[in-house]
Design a protein around this motif. Structure first.
Motif, PDB file in Angstrom:
ATOM      1  N   SER B  97       0.683  -1.442   0.068  1.00 56.63           N
ATOM      2  CA  SER B  97      -0.021  -0.577  -0.205  1.00 56.63           C
ATOM      3  C   SER B  97       0.963   1.748   0.264  1.00 56.63           C
ATOM      4  O   SER B  97       1.868   0.897   0.509  1.00 56.63           O
ATOM      5  CB  SER B  97      -0.746   0.019   1.382  1.00 56.63           C
ATOM      6  N   PHE B  98       0.604   2.585   0.054  1.00 54.52           N
ATOM      7  CA  PHE B  98       0.593   3.362  -0.666  1.00 54.52           C
ATOM      8  C   PHE B  98       1.989   3.679   1.401  1.00 54.52           C
ATOM      9  O   PHE B  98       3.134   4.283   1.298  1.00 54.52           O
ATOM     10  CB  PHE B  98      -0.071   4.296  -0.446  1.00 54.52           C
ATOM     11  N   ASP B  99       1.193   2.934   2.007  1.00 56.06           N
ATOM     12  CA  ASP B  99       1.532   3.362   3.671  1.00 56.06           C
ATOM     13  C   ASP B  99       2.885   2.739   4.031  1.00 56.06           C
ATOM     14  O   ASP B  99       3.965   3.097   4.308  1.00 56.06           O
ATOM     15  CB  ASP B  99       1.017   2.916   4.441  1.00 56.06           C
ATOM     16  N   PHE B 158       2.707  15.295  -1.833  1.00 55.50           N
ATOM     17  CA  PHE B 158       1.487  13.987  -1.620  1.00 55.50           C
ATOM     18  C   PHE B 158       1.959  13.413  -3.234  1.00 55.50           C
ATOM     19  O   PHE B 158       1.241  12.451  -3.244  1.00 55.50           O
ATOM     20  CB  PHE B 158      -0.204  14.512  -0.722  1.00 55.50           C
ATOM     21  N   ASP B 159       0.401  14.541  -3.753  1.00 56.97           N
ATOM     22  CA  ASP B 159      -0.164  13.670  -5.227  1.00 56.97           C
ATOM     23  C   ASP B 159       1.356  13.368  -5.909  1.00 56.97           C
ATOM     24  O   ASP B 159       1.237  11.895  -6.895  1.00 56.97           O
ATOM     25  CB  ASP B 159      -0.655  14.665  -5.656  1.00 56.97           C
ATOM     26  N   ALA B 161       4.009  12.173  -4.807  1.00 55.51           N
ATOM     27  CA  ALA B 161       4.262  10.592  -3.854  1.00 55.51           C
ATOM     28  C   ALA B 161       3.362   9.528  -4.323  1.00 55.51           C
ATOM     29  O   ALA B 161       3.458   8.516  -5.019  1.00 55.51           O
ATOM     30  CB  ALA B 161       4.260  10.982  -2.294  1.00 55.51           C
ATOM     31  N   ILE B 162       1.800  10.093  -4.225  1.00 53.83           N
ATOM     32  CA  ILE B 162       0.901   9.187  -5.321  1.00 53.83           C
ATOM     33  C   ILE B 162       1.387   8.580  -6.921  1.00 53.83           C
ATOM     34  O   ILE B 162       0.853   7.339  -6.731  1.00 53.83           O
ATOM     35  CB  ILE B 162      -0.538   9.435  -5.128  1.00 53.83           C
ATOM     36  N   LYS B 163       1.934   9.406  -6.942  1.00 46.41           N
ATOM     37  CA  LYS B 163       2.292   9.585  -9.426  1.00 46.41           C
ATOM     38  C   LYS B 163       3.139   7.953  -8.598  1.00 46.41           C
ATOM     39  O   LYS B 163       3.280   7.442  -8.957  1.00 46.41           O
ATOM     40  CB  LYS B 163       2.677  10.250  -9.251  1.00 46.41           C
ATOM     41  N   TRP B 165       3.760   6.173  -6.176  1.00 42.02           N
ATOM     42  CA  TRP B 165       3.336   4.375  -6.171  1.00 42.02           C
ATOM     43  C   TRP B 165       3.018   4.126  -6.976  1.00 42.02           C
ATOM     44  O   TRP B 165       2.832   2.945  -7.419  1.00 42.02           O
ATOM     45  CB  TRP B 165       2.715   4.347  -4.617  1.00 42.02           C
ATOM     46  N   SER B 166       2.172   4.775  -8.138  1.00 40.26           N
ATOM     47  CA  SER B 166       1.360   4.184  -8.922  1.00 40.26           C
ATOM     48  C   SER B 166       2.412   3.713  -9.910  1.00 40.26           C
ATOM     49  O   SER B 166       1.793   2.602 -10.892  1.00 40.26           O
ATOM     50  CB  SER B 166       0.560   4.975  -9.797  1.00 40.26           C
ATOM     51  N   VAL B 208     -11.572   4.406  -9.048  1.00 44.83           N
ATOM     52  CA  VAL B 208     -10.863   6.528  -8.850  1.00 44.83           C
ATOM     53  C   VAL B 208      -9.685   6.088  -8.466  1.00 44.83           C
ATOM     54  O   VAL B 208      -8.819   6.776  -8.816  1.00 44.83           O
ATOM     55  CB  VAL B 208     -12.131   6.655  -7.841  1.00 44.83           C
ATOM     56  N   ALA B 209      -9.178   4.916  -7.737  1.00 41.43           N
ATOM     57  CA  ALA B 209      -7.942   4.810  -7.505  1.00 41.43           C
ATOM     58  C   ALA B 209      -7.115   4.008  -8.466  1.00 41.43           C
ATOM     59  O   ALA B 209      -6.247   5.037  -8.558  1.00 41.43           O
ATOM     60  CB  ALA B 209      -8.341   3.684  -6.180  1.00 41.43           C
ATOM     61  N   TYR B 210      -7.193   3.449  -8.992  1.00 40.08           N
ATOM     62  CA  TYR B 210      -6.415   2.598 -10.025  1.00 40.08           C
ATOM     63  C   TYR B 210      -6.196   2.547 -11.547  1.00 40.08           C
ATOM     64  O   TYR B 210      -5.647   1.815 -11.987  1.00 40.08           O
ATOM     65  CB  TYR B 210      -5.635   1.018  -9.383  1.00 40.08           C
TER      66      TYR B 210
END
Lengths: 646, 775
Positions: B97-99, B158-159, B161-163, B165-166, B208-210
């Motif tokens: 997970s991202f965490d 944050f976003d 970091a999410i990128k 992660w993706s 939405v998430a992935y």
């Protein structure tokens, strides 16, 4: 109520439809969204009929007729028809966020400047107006161009004034500059309020004479303006008038509930408003905001959910009610389901993130943040979720950054202020923390966490009598939260009011036993999660004992110390020493301290045997061993001496 | 997706590997391969001239997860039955997970050795750690990599970091089938949260998430800006050092990588500039250069100004705009002086010096008067400056220049060698990549001394040992020199084949293309002259017109060949004019002594050809004396050959024979077949002359005449043999004629007839060859 007749349902649907259209026309986007959501949460029972013949005349007209007649009098219709092109122009300007230009379409430039703090005259005048004695002593300053305003339809006037209000808000935000910067004291005023207030005052004064029927929208706007001017009583009055005239404007209800500080006020208002379905919803949400998660509210919610089966708003209310009673599992479940049914909905995700924060579900919180960011990263809710996540990862600087961003997006975003306060406390920046909490309280006086945070911060600064005030406010908002009362008790103890302190602690004991579901703190410290029923918090007991000791009341003190010890095993006195299963807390530092105290006490009293027992127990438990051993030595020498002397 | 600054999925995977290493999960046999794998991907390798560059893939920042598989699959883990790949993938998929990703970065701090600055958490942590845990020093290569990664992650919004992660999910996806081997991880899928909530790909929340993951191109290059920087720097390094252009395939990749991200890096303009410059696209090179420095100004201050000017000057000069170039370089020098930028100043002066040497006429024409008095003063000044500023590169180059100067002016060869060895010492001690120039100069020196095998040995050395690290310019020069060496012995086809062997990419640079074109042209021209193929000659000559931007060396060679052609064709007055012109130009430019001697020799040869060899006597003598002083052995031998011809013409056969007798052995070593052939031919003439002097009436005289004649015949045969090797048709026929004449003189009519027919046959064959060659 749960079973409405088909006709009622049809009418409700029609009215909600009308509400969406009316709100959209007046650019009240949030209210329109709310109404539309509610409209779509109605069960689609007669879809099979309209599927085949949508244009059939039978499906629409019956419900249409009553609503049209309710608030569409001929004069307004005529005016509206006449100014249609101009209205469309104004509306498009508003949609393009050109507020000043929008206002200028209908309003003349040289509008009077009234006062936003109507000291005596407006209330008096309004009463005069209501009594039918128009403009006795009309002040000359309002006498510029009443005709131009009077000649407008209510819709156009509302839009123009609302645009003016929005322009003022925008300018106010711009003037405030940076969040918590030198210009951002929360005192910058919306400069347009005076003008709007003056115009509306005039309009209402002339209402009776002109023979027109108010539609309720202008009252709503006036209510907002008055609330901004801190004239709350009058604001409530106007808002009530507004919801009487037009019940489906959710914004009005929301304003109303934000003006209520206590349950008593709520009761008072409830008696004055019309009894319809909107009032019912209002009652639920207002109760929720006042932390009244009683059985009755839950019941009403269940009823109304029977009608609006899939309403996300109502489910959120349910979740929040569970949250207030610290039933996090349940609340989490509700929010999780909501997320699945409507993944793009960001509203109230910040509350969900608070729940996840308290539960310590970091991966889930990260996932939520990811979702929210994927949908829209520039929503205050999203920023709050992300901030909460960083806070949970102990990256307080980044958390503050995101809360700041949330506030930049919406200065009145309550939870961001509070959460930012928490972060500043973590970063030991007490001044900023106090300011943030203060702003939170200014936005919403019902936020107990902000009050509590203020108290805590002042305690850190060793300003206990100050802190006491805030803790008392928090305790008043959350009378059944032992944490609040403990804080109050502690402050009393610090300022020397020992007796009051003891009372507060006892209150905490009562409150603690009231929640049998568990009393994890809402601040995530979670020191003693899941205290079983009937268990008293040993910390509180110990504190009480200490206070009694300060009062030289050793007897009481000792008995409370004994009580602390008793909590180790729980009320059932089960022999299983596992503690948690039997319901007892087991050996904790607090009980050990109590034991040490008792051992010393017994030693002083000369009850060497018992003292010896206690001290040996301490040695066994492995806490405070040094002190206990010293005590044992002392006791031995005393016993020996006594033996020797005897 | 916007490009991240530093972190990429590849780097995260490397971090996972580093963590494995620190947890002592690697068996000791795997340590070295794994560590070298990590280091080769996390650290820019320092370019080393002596060592060949590692395989291309090691520079690549876009390696796929296959690279990990390749390395790890071969290594057994400490757990029996499992490869390291299994362990690695287990760790990779534990980031569920991202965490978890966040935790990975937060825990990186634990890998670093404690310093004295943070003792508070150090004490607690030390107790918990297993004893065989490896701690990274903060300044070690791995330590800096870990620290940089941590810092960059903290910097991420944050976003972003999410990128990341993706991107990581996409990157990891190909290994999904492996997880089935690892029990318990397969169920987690992409994200543990989604799995726990029972989300399937296709459900709305999951979308939405992935949902965007599937839209992403899996083949897309995930590069961070840092990687781009490294990539572009590498390109720049290559461009600047080798002076070549970007390969087409690389250009496409670069465009693909840079294009969609909307990212414009400053260096990319510079890369474009070099590319356009080398491609001969003057306007866009100019444009890109200006664009680069416009953007450079915004980030750094004026420090770049002088470099911009310097580049501009070089660019202008390269395109033959010497006036602008001089203006720019003067401005550069002024600015550099003002900013106390010694490096730039010295470099500009050196460049100016070089230019005035390489293009003296053009520079004078553009108004360059010389900065520092004489050339020698200039070099001494530069040497001193370079020593002061510790610019070893410049010092080494200046020493080479000095050696070159002393060679060009015909000064003592030992002095030149001394300079060269000083330079070479510097090159080795300071690890400067200056081998190309040094070796070429060596090769030149030896060819001037007449040691042609040593000369070509140096060329081969350069091509074989330093081929990858020297600039393309030196590379091509070495090839051309080898080709010229080959045609000296008449191996024209071999020479041409050598030129063909040059990497085709070199032709994409205009300058190099022209260079190779001229070289090929000269070789063909020389061959055509030898074959008396006049149509081909005139055709080639018309296409080989040197202009201002042509390399002066080549320009001279072309002119020389032209004179050769005119002489050979019998257009003597034109040839004479050409020689006079060329000599005047060379004198004016104070050109290389070798060229000037070459002109003197051409003049002397011309006089021989027109049948007035005595007029060339003083010229040939002068050439010989100068060549002797400057130790220009091949010139000396040629001069001796000419002198011998003159002596023959004057009837001093004995003197000619003695001169030739002393020269021929040396010339044989030089292996210039044409020279040898002409020497032999002269020698045979001397012997004939000597035979003519013998008194046939006396028996000793008759015997000596017979000896001389047979010797003459021997040398004629040798000359003919050598002429044949160089495909010199007319000279070969001349030798056969001599043979026929000798036979006739001896009275052997039959043999004479035979030789005459032989002559006709050779001539016919030669002509036929020309016709064949044309077809």
């Amino acid at each position: 109520m749960s079973s409405l007749s088909a006709a009622d349902l049809a009418q409700l649907r029609a009215q909600l439809q009308d509400a969406v259209l009316s709100c959209t026309e007046r650019c009240l986007y949030q209210s329109a969204k709310w109404a539309a959501e509610l409209l779509n949460s109605l069960p689609s029972s007669d879809d099979h009929g309209s599927d085949t013949e949508i244009d059939s005349p039978m499906s629409d007209p019956p419900p249409q007729t009553p609503t049209d007649q309710i608030h569409k009098d001929a004069m307004e219709l005529r005016l509206e028809a006449r100014e249609m092109p101009k209205f469309l122009l104004a509306k498009t300007f508003f949609d393009c966020r050109e507020y000043d230009r929008c206002a200028a379409v209908f309003l003349p430039s040289g509008l009077p400047k009234g006062s936003i703090h109507p000291t005596s005259s407006p209330a008096a005048k309004l009463k005069q107006a209501a009594k039918g004695k128009p403009k006795m002593g009309t002040p000359s300053r309002t006498r510029t161009s009443p005709e131009s305003v009077q000649g407008l339809s209510q819709k156009a006037l509302f839009l123009a004034l609302y645009a003016k209000y929005m322009a003022g808000e925008k300018r106010m935000n711009e003037d405030s500059e940076m969040i918590l910067g030198p210009q951002d004291g929360g005192v910058t005023l919306n400069k347009e309020l005076a003008v709007i207030s003056a115009v509306l005052q005039e309009w209402f004064a002339n209402l009776q004479a002109s023979g027109r029927h108010s539609q309720g929208w202008l009252e709503y706007l006036y209510g907002i303006v008055l609330a901004k001017g801190k004239n709350e009583k009058l604001a409530i009055e106007y808002l009530i008038r507004s919801v009487h005239r037009y019940a489906y404007n959710w914004g009005a209800w929301q304003e109303l509930s934000s003006l209520l500080g206590t349950v008593e006020e709520l009761q008072q208002v409830l008696s004055q408003i019309p009894q319809n379905i909107m009032a019912f919803i209002f009652n639920i949400s207002a109760s929720q905001e006042l932390y009244q998660s009683t059985e009755q509210v839950h019941n009403s919610l269940t009823q109304i959910l029977g009608i609006f089966q899939t309403s996300a708003f109502l489910q959120t209310q349910r979740g929040l009610l569970h949250y207030h009673t610290k039933d996090f599992e349940e609340a989490e479940q509700i929010f999780s389901n909501l997320l699945e049914t409507d993944p793009y909905r960001i509203d109230s995700l910040d509350n969900y993130s608070n729940i996840l924060y308290v539960m310590g579900l970091r991966p889930k919180l990260a996932f939520l943040a990811q979702l929210a960011t994927a949908t829209d990263k520039f929503r205050p809710e999203t920023c709050c979720v992300v901030g909460n996540y960083y806070s949970l990862k102990s990256e307080h600087e980044k958390a503050v950054m995101y809360f700041r961003r949330a506030l930049t997006l919406d200065r009145n975003f309550l939870s961001a202020w509070t959460l930012m306060g928490h972060e500043f406390v973590e970063m030991k920046n007490t001044h900023a923390a106090i300011e943030s909490y203060r702003r939170a309280v200014d936005v919403n006086r019902k936020d107990y966490r902000a009050w509590y945070g203020l108290g805590q911060t002042y305690e850190v600064l060793e300003m206990h009598s100050y802190a006491l005030f805030y803790h008392q406010r928090a305790a008043a908002l959350r009378p059944y939260d032992p944490k609040m009362w403990m804080a109050v008790g502690q402050c009393f103890g610090k300022v020397g009011k020992v007796m009051n302190g003891i009372r507060a602690y006892k209150r905490a004991l009562v409150a603690g036993s009231y929640y049998d579901t568990g009393a994890a703190s809402s601040f995530g410290s979670g020191e003693n999660p899941g205290l079983g029923g009937g268990i008293l918090d040993p910390d509180v007991l110990y504190q009480i004992a200490l206070l009694y000791e300060r009062m030289q009341n050793t007897q009481e003190c000792a008995s409370y110390m004994e009580l602390v010890l008793a909590q180790e095993e729980g009320p059932e006195y089960e022999e299983s020493f596992g503690g948690e299963i039997g319901g007892g807390v087991g050996v904790t530092p607090t009980t050990s301290k109590a034991r040490l105290w008792l051992a010393r006490y017994e030693y002083m009293r000369g009850m060497y045997q018992r003292a010896m027992e206690l001290a040996n127990e301490l040695c066994q438990d492995g806490v405070e061993v040094e002190d206990a051993k010293a005590l044992v030595r002392d006791i031995r020498s005393r016993i020996d001496k006594e033996r020797g002397s005897s | 997706m916007a490009t991240s600054r530093y972190l990429t999925p590849q780097k995260i995977s490397l971090l996972v590997l580093v963590k494995l290493y620190c947890n002592s999960a690697l068996p000791s046999s795997a340590t070295i391969p794994i560590l070298s794998f990590i280091l080769s991907h996390s650290i820019t390798p320092h370019p080393s001239p002596a060592r060949a560059r590692p395989a291309r893939g090691f520079q690549d920042g876009t390696f796929s997860i296959r690279a990990f598989e390749d390395v790890l699959q071969a290594q057994a883990s400490s757990m029996p039955g499992r490869t390291l790949l299994d362990v690695f993938l287990k760790h990779m998929w534990e980031v569920n997970s991202f965490d978890a990703l966040h935790n990975l970065f937060t825990d990186l701090g634990g890998l670093l050795a404690r310093t004295r600055d943070d003792p508070e958490d150090g004490a607690a942590a030390d107790e918990e750690q297993p004893p065989d845990r490896i701690f990274l020093s903060r300044t070690s290569p791995l330590g800096t990599f870990v620290r940089r990664a941590r810092l960059e992650f903290t910097r991420l919004q944050f976003d972003d970091a999410i990128k990341l992660w993706s991107a990581f999910i996409i990157y990891r996806a190909p290994t999904a089938q492996w997880t089935k081997r690892i029990a318990g991880l397969a169920s987690a899928g992409v994200d543990i949260n989604a799995a726990e909530m029972g989300l399937e790909p296709g459900s709305r929340l999951y979308e939405v998430a992935y949902g965007h993951l599937e839209e992403e191109d899996p083949n897309k290059e995930t590069l961070s800006i840092d990687d781009f920087d490294r990539l572009l720097e590498f390109q720049l390094d290559q461009l600047q050092r080798l002076g070549s252009r970007i390969p087409d395939e690389m250009r496409v990749r670069l465009r693909n990588m840079l294009g969609p991200s909307g990212l414009v890096l400053r260096q990319s303009h510079l890369v474009k500039f070099f590319d356009a410059w080398k491609g001969g696209d003057y306007t866009s090179a100019f444009d890109s250069l200006h664009r680069y420095y416009d953007y450079a100004l915004q980030s750094r201050d004026k420090i770049h100004y002088q470099y911009a000017l310097l580049h501009m000057a070089i660019l202008q000069a390269d395109f033959g705009c010497f006036g602008e170039a001089i203006a720019a370089i003067n401005e550069t020098i002024a600015t550099a002086r003002e900013n106390q930028d010694m490096a730039c100043l010295n470099f500009s002066l050196s460049w100016l010096n070089h230019m005035s040497k390489a293009y003296p006429r053009q520079m004078k024409g553009a108004g360059y008067m010389g900065m520092l008095g004489s050339e020698r003063d200039g070099l001494i000044f530069l040497k001193q400056k370079a020593r002061e500023a510790k610019m070893h590169n410049l010092l080494s180059a200046t020493l080479l220049n000095e050696a070159k100067l002393s060679l060009a002016t015909g000064e003592s060869v030992p002095r030149a060698l001394e300079h060269m060895f000083q330079s070479s010492h510097l090159t080795i001690r300071e690890n400067i990549n200056n081998h190309g120039g040094w070796m070429l100069l060596h090769s030149t020196l030896y060819s001037r001394l007449g040691l042609s095998h040593l000369s070509s040995a140096y060329c081969d050395l350069l091509l074989h040992c330093y081929g990858a690290t020297t600039s393309t310019d030196d590379h091509i020069r070495a090839y051309c020199r080898s080709a010229f060496a080959a045609i000296q012995t008449g191996r024209y086809d071999e020479g041409l084949a050598l030129l063909e062997k040059i990497d085709a990419s070199a032709h994409r640079t205009l300058k190099f293309h022209q260079y190779i074109y001229y070289c090929t042209g000269i070789i063909n021209l020389k061959r055509a002259i030898r074959r008396t193929d006049w149509t081909a000659c005139s055709h080639l000559l018309s296409s080989l017109k040197p202009d201002a931007s042509t390399d002066p060396e080549l320009a001279f060679l072309i002119n020389e060949s032209r004179i050769d052609y005119l002489t050979a064709r019998g257009l003597f007055s034109e040839a004479f004019d050409a020689i006079e012109d060329q000599a005047a130009i060379l004198k004016e430019d104070s050109a290389d002594i070798l060229h000037r001697i070459g002109m003197l020799l051409a003049k002397a040869t011309l006089f021989c050809r027109v049948g007035k060899p005595e007029r060339g006597f003083s010229v040939a003598l002068r050439a010989a004396s100068v060549a002797f002083k400057a130790r220009l052995m091949p010139s000396l031998w040629t001069a001796m050959g000419v002198l011998a011809t003159i002596l023959n013409a004057l009837g001093e056969f004995e003197g000619a024979r003695r001169v030739l007798g002393s020269v021929v052995p040396q010339a044989l070593e030089h292996s210039d077949n044409n020279l040898i052939a002409s020497l032999y031919s002269a020698l045979s003439d001397s012997y004939i002359g000597l035979a003519g002097l013998d008194d046939p009436s006396s028996s000793s005289g008759a015997r000596s005449r017979a000896t001389n004649v047979s010797r003459a015949e021997l040398y004629i045969d040798r000359a003919r043999d050598y002429y044949k090797r160089t495909e010199d048709l007319s000279a070969e026929c001349e030798q056969i004629m001599k043979k026929a004449l000798l036979a006739k003189l001896r009275g052997d009519e039959k043999l004479a007839e035979e030789w005459a027919q032989n002559h006709n046959r050779v001539w016919e064959e030669g002509r036929l060859r020309v016709v064949d060659g044309e077809e």
